[in-house]
Design an enzyme around this catalytic site. Structure first.
Site, short mmCIF file in Angstrom:
data_model
loop_
_atom_site.label_atom_id
_atom_site.label_comp_id
_atom_site.label_asym_id
_atom_site.label_seq_id
_atom_site.Cartn_x
_atom_site.Cartn_y
_atom_site.Cartn_z
N GLU A 188 14.36 6.14 -22.80
CA GLU A 188 15.81 6.27 -22.86
C GLU A 188 16.36 5.48 -24.05
O GLU A 188 15.73 4.53 -24.50
CB GLU A 188 16.44 5.69 -21.57
CG GLU A 188 15.99 6.39 -20.32
CD GLU A 188 16.15 5.51 -19.07
OE1 GLU A 188 17.02 4.63 -19.07
OE2 GLU A 188 15.38 5.72 -18.12
N TYR B 152 21.89 4.06 -15.76
CA TYR B 152 20.47 4.18 -16.08
C TYR B 152 19.54 3.75 -14.94
O TYR B 152 18.34 3.81 -15.08
CB TYR B 152 20.12 3.42 -17.36
CG TYR B 152 20.56 1.96 -17.38
CD1 TYR B 152 20.01 1.03 -16.50
CD2 TYR B 152 21.51 1.53 -18.29
CE1 TYR B 152 20.42 -0.28 -16.51
CE2 TYR B 152 21.93 0.20 -18.31
CZ TYR B 152 21.38 -0.69 -17.41
OH TYR B 152 21.78 -1.99 -17.43
N ASP C 28 23.69 -0.28 -26.55
CA ASP C 28 24.13 -1.62 -26.93
C ASP C 28 25.55 -1.85 -26.42
O ASP C 28 26.52 -1.74 -27.16
CB ASP C 28 24.05 -1.78 -28.45
CG ASP C 28 24.11 -3.23 -28.86
OD1 ASP C 28 24.10 -4.11 -27.97
OD2 ASP C 28 24.16 -3.49 -30.07
S1 IVH Z 1 16.98 -0.76 -17.55
C1 IVH Z 1 15.34 -3.72 -14.60
N1 IVH Z 1 17.83 1.10 -19.22
O1 IVH Z 1 19.35 -3.60 -21.76
C2 IVH Z 1 15.64 -2.92 -15.79
N2 IVH Z 1 18.59 -1.12 -19.51
O2 IVH Z 1 17.63 -6.27 -21.85
C3 IVH Z 1 17.01 -3.12 -16.27
N3 IVH Z 1 20.17 -1.42 -21.34
O3 IVH Z 1 20.62 -5.68 -19.27
C4 IVH Z 1 17.40 -2.44 -17.46
N4 IVH Z 1 20.24 0.70 -21.97
O4 IVH Z 1 22.15 -3.86 -20.14
C5 IVH Z 1 17.86 -0.20 -18.86
N5 IVH Z 1 18.57 2.84 -20.61
C6 IVH Z 1 18.59 1.55 -20.24
C7 IVH Z 1 19.38 0.62 -20.93
C8 IVH Z 1 19.34 -0.73 -20.53
C9 IVH Z 1 20.71 -0.52 -22.19
C10 IVH Z 1 20.47 -2.85 -21.35
C11 IVH Z 1 20.84 -3.41 -20.00
C12 IVH Z 1 19.94 -4.57 -19.75
C13 IVH Z 1 19.36 -4.83 -21.10
C14 IVH Z 1 17.95 -5.33 -20.93
#
Ligand code: IVH
Length: 610
Positions: free
Chosen positions: A45, A156, A49
């Site tokens: 995915e 997501y 940001d």
């Molecule tokens: S999954 C347990 N999917 O990236 C997994 N995060 O450093 C949690 N983020 O705090 C995250 N796009 O704010 C996931 N497609 C995506 C995402 C995403 C942006 C951000 C999210 C998270 C940070 C992780």
């Protein structure tokens, strides 16, 4: 000042991998945990940001939203999240599971961000990037301010679920979210092996500049739920997912000089002339320094080595000076006294950060206004480019948009690099622009704080420029997505004598000032049962979602506003209504419950009042 809440399931973050090798190591660890020889499907995915949020739906009703905070406890921002159109008050498809906890990212598109910043230029409160702007918007204490910011969201993942099995990414994105009416990531791939992931990474990196929103990498997730369980989590991040980051789009170079740019509103922006430097595949030679105070605050000197950042296809910006690289030959930037375009003395208004040229006849401003009016997203006058506008202003005395509608073929054809054929084409393009929809005309007028989106909101609601002009700040403020800042700016713009003169001139030239016909731009159809009535919805309805109720009202010619005023015809109050109900009682506005609304929708207002 915001209340906090403990997340039902912790909001974890992600471990980063920075290159092919690190990715392969991570993949190898996953493969080891999988059954011998099994092929492990991944989801790939965009890593948005923006700002992570958690949404709670109880029995299908949006009941609470929070920021990530420290991962265990976040700040409650429910009312601010309610202003985001993509977040339904109720899950679609009649879904009413006891508990759904969703995880997603709130963000701003790069275009909407740039437009918003351009509008705020005059106010001197610029945001550094879409992420900061999003974070600021979500933490507002007044949701009306949040409503004015162009926020979007994608979901997501999920947290706690009751009454539903835990979904895979694929089930979540392709089945649940579409059914519930919530946006899934716009980019989502399944990948079966390292080669496919690396391929997607390279392709996405090449496309990155053209994307409508900022991403800082990809997120790779194991899709198999059993394998996820087996892999488990460290204290702060799951082992089954990883962020595959892109290189930052920043570089250092030398600040050669500072130039002043005068915009269409007269706002004066210092622009950095840089030693050209490649940043993520684009050579950057100019960048904004935002305003003189910002240069001073950051202590940037001419001759400094500076850190420059680029996002999407918007103007790059100078972030800071690298003081350790100074040689002693640097010198401070001195703000000149006079406008570089017209020589008029520059004004530095008390309490504001952006200096401006007060001469509305300043050629730079005149050209800026014409450029904006003719722009592709405004009146879209094909062939009226920068150079030509310059000639028209300097040689033909064109000073306002309405002057464009009085250009003659002979004079145009006589201009440098013109000729009769292009002159004819230009006149035809100018003529065609008279028929643009109202939203474009409102945008083209260049009202402070009114970009494309707000222009469309105003056009849809009023359908007639005269009605927008007559509305006044108090009424404008009752529109959804119009807060005090925008309402004030619109009212002030139309109260100005030069605006009235210009609108009269545009009208006399034959520019269309109202939307007629069917579709989104059509006038309120006469004879519909709720025509002329304004509704405000508050609280939770049990049988209709807010969107469904609003759509039903609008389909019958009524209007739905977000704030209660004396002009409100009805307040529809569901369960746990907010302060709007109290305000309606105070103002003596008629109040309906859900059944009253249904009767009104079925029979029209007379049946109700008799
Ligand atoms: S999954 C347990 N999917 O990236 C997994 N995060 O450093 C949690 N983020 O705090 C995250 N796009 O704010 C996931 N497609 C995506 C995402 C995403 C942006 C951000 C999210 C998270 C940070 C992780």
């Amino acid at each position: 000042a915001l209340p906090t809440v403990r997340h039902r399931t912790p909001m974890l973050s992600l471990e980063n991998v920075m290159n092919d090798e690190e990715l392969r190591e991570w993949l190898a660890r996953i493969q080891k945990a999988a059954p011998e020889g099994a092929s492990v499907p991944f989801s790939v995915e965009h890593k948005m940001d923006g700002v992570a949020v958690s949404l709670i739906y109880e029995y299908g009703v949006f009941s609470m939203g929070a920021t990530r905070g420290d991962g265990t406890e976040g700040e409650v921002i429910t009312d601010n999240l309610r202003t985001i159109r993509a977040i339904p008050a109720r899950l679609g498809g009649g879904a009413e599971p006891p508990l759904v906890e969703l995880r997603g990212e709130v963000f701003m598109s790069i275009r909407a961000f740039a437009e918003m910043n351009a509008r705020r230029g005059g106010e001197g409160r610029l945001f550094a990037n879409p992420r900061n702007a999003t974070a600021g918007a979500l933490r507002q204490l007044d949701p009306r301010i949040t409503a004015e910011r162009p926020l979007e969201i994608v979901i997501y993942g999920t947290g706690a679920l009751e009454g539903l099995p835990q979904p895979t990414q694929d089930t979540l994105f392709r089945e649940l979210l579409p059914r519930w009416g919530l946006p899934a990531p716009r980019f989502y791939r399944r990948a079966a092996n390292p080669g496919e992931i690396l391929d997607t990474y390279r392709r996405t990196q090449a496309e990155r500049d053209g994307l409508p929103y900022e991403i800082d990498g990809l997120v790779i997730k194991v899709d198999d739920l059993e394998l996820r369980q087996r892999l488990g989590a460290r204290s702060r991040s799951p082992r089954w997912a990883v962020a595959f980051k892109f290189p930052a789009r920043q570089a250092t170079t030398r600040l050669l000089d500072v130039e002043l740019q005068v915009g269409r509103t007269g706002a004066i922006t210092p622009v950095a002339n840089l030693e050209p430097v490649p940043i993520g595949g684009v050579t950057v030679a100019r960048a904004t320094l935002h305003n003189p105070k910002e240069i001073e605050r950051k202590g940037i000197l001419i001759g400094d080595t500076v850190l420059v950042q680029r996002a999407g296809d918007v103007i790059p910006e100078v972030l800071q000076a690298v003081a350790s690289r100074r040689t002693g030959s640097e010198r401070p930037f001195r703000m000149p006294r006079d406008c570089p375009s017209c020589g008029h003395e520059i004004h530095f208004p008390e309490g504001e950060i952006v200096p401006y040229c007060p001469n509305i006849l300043c050629p730079a401003q005149v050209m800026g206004r014409l450029r904006h009016f003719a722009g592709r997203r405004a009146m879209d006058i094909d062939g009226l480019g920068e150079k030509l506008i310059e000639q028209l202003v300097e040689e033909e005395g064109v000073a306002t948009p309405s002057d464009l509608y009085h250009l003659s073929l002979e004079r145009l054809a006589a201009l440098d690099r013109m000729g009769e054929k292009s002159a004819r084409n230009l006149l035809a393009a100018i003529d065609r622009s008279k028929e643009r929809p109202l939203a474009r005309l409102i945008h083209a007028l260049g009202i402070r704080n009114v970009g494309e989106h707000v222009a469309a909101v105003l056009a849809r609601h009023y359908r007639d420029l005269d009605r927008v002009a007559a509305a006044g700040a108090a009424e404008l403020e009752t529109l959804h997505e119009v807060g005090p800042t925008i309402a004030g700016a619109v009212a002030e713009h139309f109260a100005r004598e030069e605006t009235q003169r210009e609108i009269a001139a545009l009208r006399a030239a034959g520019v269309r000032m109202r939307d007629e016909g069917v579709g989104a731009d059509s006038p309120p159809p006469e004879g519909l049962p709720l025509a002329g009535l304004t509704f405000v919805l508050t609280g939770t309805l049990s049988r209709l979602s807010r969107d469904e109720a609003a759509a039903a009202i609008e389909a019958r010619g009524g209007r739905v506003a977000s704030a209660v005023s004396k002009r409100t015809s009805y307040v529809v109050a569901g369960d746990s209504p907010g302060t709007k109900l109290a305000k309606a009682e105070k103002l003596g506005v008629r109040i309906l419950d859900e059944f009253g609304l249904e009767a009104l929708l079925a029979e029209g207002p007379r049946a109700k009042e008799e």
